[in-house]
Design a protein around this motif. Structure first.
Motif, PDB file in Angstrom:
ATOM      1  N   ASP A   1       2.304   4.452   1.002  1.00 28.51           N
ATOM      2  CA  ASP A   1       0.854   4.501   1.015  1.00 28.51           C
ATOM      3  C   ASP A   1       0.436   4.273  -0.432  1.00 28.51           C
ATOM      4  OD1 ASP A   1       1.125   5.228   3.653  1.00 28.51           O
ATOM      5  OD2 ASP A   1       0.931   7.376   3.250  1.00 28.51           O
TER       6      ASP A   1
ATOM      7  N   LYS B   1      -2.504   2.245   3.818  1.00 31.32           N
ATOM      8  CA  LYS B   1      -1.441   2.954   4.523  1.00 31.32           C
ATOM      9  C   LYS B   1      -0.274   2.043   4.869  1.00 31.32           C
ATOM     10  CE  LYS B   1      -2.080   6.883   5.937  1.00 31.32           C
ATOM     11  NZ  LYS B   1      -1.743   8.112   5.166  1.00 31.32           N
TER      12      LYS B   1
ATOM     13  N   GLU C   1      -6.904   4.290   0.221  1.00 32.09           N
ATOM     14  CA  GLU C   1      -5.475   4.496   0.440  1.00 32.09           C
ATOM     15  C   GLU C   1      -5.006   3.441   1.432  1.00 32.09           C
ATOM     16  OE1 GLU C   1      -4.329   8.445   1.652  1.00 32.09           O
ATOM     17  OE2 GLU C   1      -2.289   7.815   2.156  1.00 32.09           O
TER      18      GLU C   1
ATOM     19  N   GLU D   1       2.425   7.009  -2.664  1.00 31.74           N
ATOM     20  CA  GLU D   1       3.103   7.992  -1.825  1.00 31.74           C
ATOM     21  C   GLU D   1       4.204   7.230  -1.090  1.00 31.74           C
ATOM     22  OE1 GLU D   1      -0.099  10.615   0.190  1.00 31.74           O
ATOM     23  OE2 GLU D   1      -1.147   8.861  -0.551  1.00 31.74           O
TER      24      GLU D   1
ATOM     25  N   GLU E   1       8.989  12.273   1.191  1.00 32.79           N
ATOM     26  CA  GLU E   1       7.766  11.667   0.655  1.00 32.79           C
ATOM     27  C   GLU E   1       7.640  12.037  -0.810  1.00 32.79           C
ATOM     28  OE1 GLU E   1       4.070  12.069   2.773  1.00 32.79           O
ATOM     29  OE2 GLU E   1       2.896  11.563   0.997  1.00 32.79           O
TER      30      GLU E   1
ATOM     31  N   HIS F   1       7.485   6.944   1.198  1.00 33.56           N
ATOM     32  CA  HIS F   1       8.280   7.621   2.228  1.00 33.56           C
ATOM     33  C   HIS F   1       9.594   6.871   2.395  1.00 33.56           C
ATOM     34  CE1 HIS F   1       4.027   8.220   3.164  1.00 33.56           C
ATOM     35  NE2 HIS F   1       4.342   9.321   3.819  1.00 33.56           N
TER      36      HIS F   1
END
Ligand code: ADP
Ligand code: MG
Ligand code: ZN
Length: 491
Positions: free
Chosen positions: A203, A225, A223, A15, A161, A17
């Motif tokens: 992530d 982060k 996950e 993920e 994202e 960003h």
């Protein structure tokens, strides 16, 4: 890196960003480029989350997000909206983040990346949604007291994202994915992807899959982060995968775990640490943002945004190889920077039959010049068409390759046309026999031993004679013609 293959398959989904390349923030007029600005100077009631302040969406951010989706071969659904993602944290002054929950701007795309198997690997893009960045927390301590400071400059910066499918199988593939993603977003002008300036983070979801007792085991992922560099990902992924494996073997919680956990990565301890387990993972109580109307990009808008996108880097590399006959290496170097690739194509336009030679000059002399002098391409005195002309002068035999380098040095300095420099300085190559004859004759007369050596079969002696002609003529003689004349006269 372990030498032997681990006893499990690694599964990774990212993920990512990234901050968008807009001038202003997502829902207010404050400047979006926060890096380096004095703390809390780029704020207003909206991005400070003061009561009563209302958001006004940034059109450019929405357009860039849609373009990012198109570049990643996503569909742009006709109906999307913003939602509130509720949680309490000091970096989130409103107590919620404006994001997109069930109706993101882009869905179901893909990206080809160099895979571990050698060829390209297609990685699915699940979705890409638009949200706002949070404030920045700065932690410190003084006199034994710990403190945290808040800088709201980053608060409300448009953030995209991009969520991949769990299609990646190693850190190397994850890095290749990030690299390709970066390239596309930068090329499309969507984001500058300035990780080193805090303009992005990922992530990283990691799970392990293996067989045990004849059955496939695939316990829930961790996950990791907020990784903020490629390096952190490279370190954290194998660490977490191994930790999951060891935990499984030790009969730990992974065997009974029902959902994912989130962990952080400690650079100093070079280890992950638990943040939240499944039971504690927040329920964000998403609901539609009542202060904003639904977002319905028209078919025409999407088509116009698609048309405005430049050719994407992978396509451009393929075309460069095909159209200009360049090696994969040259195509990669040239396309790596959109401005350089544009410059190259403009130069080829002035020397259409010499794309390979132009590529050599651009990847060699031009890039070296830019690097050594720290020159920005935009400030270059030399225009691409002038380099094209220079290449033609060499190709037609008017000047030698060596002279061309000297000419180019003068071009960098003055921006003058190559033909003009050649004329003004008398650098033209001497190719007609009449202007070479006296030097050739003199060299033959002065070097009877070299002549005899050559006649006796020593090929190198001929080269020496050519060299002597060159030194008489200041290096301007056309070596092929001199060679031929010498051969004729010696034989
Ligand atoms: P959500 O957060 O919406 O519940 P998921 O946890 O399924 O969704 O997906 C979030 C991210 O985790 C995606 O990037 C996805 O590719 C990745 N992911 C999902 N399952 C796994 C898995 N088993 N191993 C590694 N990554 C995964
Ligand atoms: Mg997320
Ligand atoms: Zn503001």
């Amino acid at each position: 890196m372990t030498a032997s293959a681990p006893p499990y398959e690694l599964v990774i989904g990212l993920e990512v960003h990234v901050e968008l390349a807009t001038r202003s923030k997502m829902f207010c007029g404050c400047a979006a480029r926060w890096f380096g600005a004095p703390p809390n100077t780029l704020t207003c009631p909206v991005c400070l989350g003061l009561p009563g302040a209302l958001p006004v969406p940034n059109r450019r951010a929405i357009e860039l997000s849609i373009q990012a989706g198109i570049a990643l071969r996503c569909d742009t659904p006709p109906h999307t909206k913003f939602d509130r993602k509720n949680y309490m944290y000091p970096d989130l002054p409103k107590g919620y983040q404006i994001s997109q929950f069930d109706l993101p701007l882009s869905v179901k795309g893909w990206l080809d990346v160099p895979g571990d198997g050698g060829g390209d690997k297609r990685v699915g893009i699940r979705r890409a949604h638009l949200e706002e960045d949070t404030a920045r927390m700065v932690h410190g301590s003084e006199g034994g007291e710990q403190y945290s400071l808040l800088d709201f400059n980053r608060s409300g910066v448009p953030l995209l994202e991009i969520v991949s499918e769990p299609d990646l199988r190693s850190s190397a593939e994850a890095l290749a994915y990030l690299e390709r993603l970066r390239e596309i977003l930068v090329y499309a002008g969507v984001s500058e992807f300035r990780l080193e300036e805090g303009g992005g983070r990922f992530d990283t979801n990691v799970s392990i899959r293996f067989s045990e007792d004849g059955e496939t085991r695939w316990p829930p992922q961790s996950e990791i982060k907020n990784l903020n560099s490629y390096r952190a990902l490279e370190d954290a992924v194998p660490y977490e995968a191994d930790r999951l494996w060891r935990e499984w073997q030790a009969g730990g919680a992974l065997r009974t775990r029902r959902g994912k956990i989130t962990v952080g990565w400690s650079e100093s301890r070079r280890a992950t640490f638990l943040q939240r387990s499944k039971e504690e993972i927040e329920d964000y109580r998403y609901f539609p943002e009542p202060d904003l109307v639904a977002l319905e990009p028209s078919v025409e808008t999407v088509a116009a945004l698609r048309a405005a996108l430049p050719e994407m880097p992978a396509d451009r590399r393929d075309r460069f190889a095909r159209q200009y006959g360049l090696s994969a290496y040259d195509a990669r170097i040239l396309v790596a920077d959109r401005a350089i690739a544009d410059w190259y194509e403009a130069a080829v336009a002035a020397a259409p039959s010499r794309p390979k030679q132009v590529a050599n000059w651009v990847t060699g002399e031009l890039l070296r010049h830019l690097k050594e002098r720290s020159v920005d391409l935009r400030d270059l005195t030399v225009r691409p068409s002038q380099l094209g002309t220079l290449v033609e002068l060499v190709a037609s035999g008017e000047i030698s390759g060596k002279t061309a380098k000297d000419v180019l040095t003068r071009m960098w300095e003055s921006g003058a046309d190559p033909a003009e420099i050649v004329r003004a300085r008398g650098l033209g190559q001497l190719s007609d026999e009449a202007s070479l004859a006296s030097a050739v004759d003199a060299v033959l007369a002065e070097n009877p031993k070299a002549v005899a050596d050559y006649v006796a079969g020593n090929q190198r002696a001929l080269g020496a004679l050519v060299g002597k002609v060159q030194s008489k003529l200041g290096g301007r003689a056309n070596p092929a013609v001199v060679n031929r004349m010498l051969l004729e006269k010696v034989a």
